[in-house]
Design an enzyme around this catalytic site. Structure first.
Site, PDB file in Angstrom:
ATOM      1  N   HIS A 171      14.480 -37.565 -23.256  1.00  0.00           N
ATOM      2  CA  HIS A 171      15.423 -37.926 -22.193  1.00  0.00           C
ATOM      3  C   HIS A 171      16.047 -36.669 -21.587  1.00  0.00           C
ATOM      4  O   HIS A 171      15.909 -35.577 -22.137  1.00  0.00           O
ATOM      5  CB  HIS A 171      16.531 -38.836 -22.725  1.00  0.00           C
ATOM      6  CG  HIS A 171      16.101 -40.251 -22.946  1.00  0.00           C
ATOM      7  ND1 HIS A 171      15.501 -40.669 -24.114  1.00  0.00           N
ATOM      8  CD2 HIS A 171      16.174 -41.347 -22.139  1.00  0.00           C
ATOM      9  CE1 HIS A 171      15.231 -41.954 -24.024  1.00  0.00           C
ATOM     10  NE2 HIS A 171      15.622 -42.385 -22.843  1.00  0.00           N
ATOM     11  N   LYS A 175      21.918 -36.912 -21.924  1.00  0.00           N
ATOM     12  CA  LYS A 175      21.989 -38.130 -22.738  1.00  0.00           C
ATOM     13  C   LYS A 175      22.705 -37.841 -24.048  1.00  0.00           C
ATOM     14  O   LYS A 175      22.388 -36.874 -24.750  1.00  0.00           O
ATOM     15  CB  LYS A 175      20.590 -38.693 -23.014  1.00  0.00           C
ATOM     16  CG  LYS A 175      20.637 -40.047 -23.719  1.00  0.00           C
ATOM     17  CD  LYS A 175      19.291 -40.727 -23.702  1.00  0.00           C
ATOM     18  CE  LYS A 175      19.326 -42.065 -24.416  1.00  0.00           C
ATOM     19  NZ  LYS A 175      20.271 -43.009 -23.793  1.00  0.00           N
TER      20      LYS A 175
END
Length: 286
Positions: A171, A175
């Site tokens: 990600h 995140k």
């Protein structure tokens, strides 16, 4: 009038738009949802909520999202908006969801939670709420990810324990939770298919030295960097072969469209606990 003609007449009557309140309207997913609303004419935004510290408070939700003006101002309080709501979508934060659950339960408004990182102590309130309202909790609202979860479950059920399971997720650098909620859901699907639980089998970090992996263990690896929206891989590693199941999101809009499609469906359901699989499989008779 025949029964078929009567059914056709009912279907021809326009259904009133579902009044939607969006919690987390100023965040990444919230703005994507506002932008995607134009594709869902049966949904009408009537309320938008953000953190009391958000710089977006007071702004038009549509303009804040880079879309056309919605006529809905972003506020910090959910309860006053529920009297004119048929559905709530919550994409806020794990720590803020409990307040949404309590408010929707009190107002008897269906609730879809797309926020990850939910605290374990929320399970009790969620179970209580699902006895009164339609409740859908999804770590990932992508239709493709929902299918991947089912494929992982079937693979774990079919393959022997000698096939080791590893979940790798990537990600963007901002995140906060790791492993991602979707990665944990994939691991849980594999564990349950093998008659165990993720709590018993998860390995989220390995020491530099150790005794190696034990049978049935489900390993996780998290990669963070750049602007990656979301990539998930589940590896089944056997002797002489490996099976790789994966999903990659290249447009955050897939999550927004999935959430809106699921919300539109959820608003018409009886009280109960639902998942994205109910939308993807049951309505398609799979």
């Amino acid at each position: 009038m025949t029964a078929a003609a009567s059914a056709m007449q009912r279907d021809s009557v326009p259904r009133a738009a579902t009044r939607l309140v969006l919690v987390g309207a100023s965040g990444r997913m919230g703005t994507q949802i506002v932008r995607a609303l134009g594709e869902f004419p049966q949904l009408r935004l009537t309320g938008a909520v953000a953190s009391e510290h958000s710089a977006a408070l007071g702004r038009d939700a549509g303009l804040h999202a880079g879309a056309s003006a919605s006529g809905v101002r972003i506020t910090a309080a959910l309860p006053p908006l529920l009297a004119a709501a048929d559905l709530v979508l919550d994409f806020s934060s794990g720590g803020a969801v409990a307040a949404s659950v309590a408010a929707c339960l009190g107002a008897r408004v269906p609730l879809l939670i797309g926020t990850t990182g939910l605290p374990p102590e929320l399970e009790g309130p969620l179970a209580a709420a699902s006895r009164v309202i339609a409740l859908l909790v999804a770590a990932n609202t992508s239709l493709g990810m929902t299918l991947l979860l089912e494929l992982v479950r079937r693979a774990a059920q079919a393959l022997p324990l000698s096939y080791d399971v590893e979940v790798v997720e990537t990600h963007h650098r901002a995140k906060r939770d790791a492993p991602s909620g979707s990665a944990l859901a994939l691991g849980a699907a594999a564990a349950l298919a093998r008659g165990s639980t993720l709590a018993e089998q998860a390995c989220c970090a390995r020491p530099r030295t150790g005794t190696g992996r034990r049978e049935g263990q489900i390993g996780f690896a998290s990669v963070r960097g750049g602007d990656v929206i979301g990539e998930h891989q589940v590896l089944f590693l056997g002797e002489g072969e490996r099976l790789l199941l994966s999903h990659s999101a290249t447009d955050r809009g897939v999550f927004a469209r999935g959430a809106l499609q699921a919300g539109e469906w959820l608003a018409r359901q009886s009280p109960g606990r639902y998942g994205m699989e109910d939308l993807v499989f049951k309505i398609n008779n799979i």
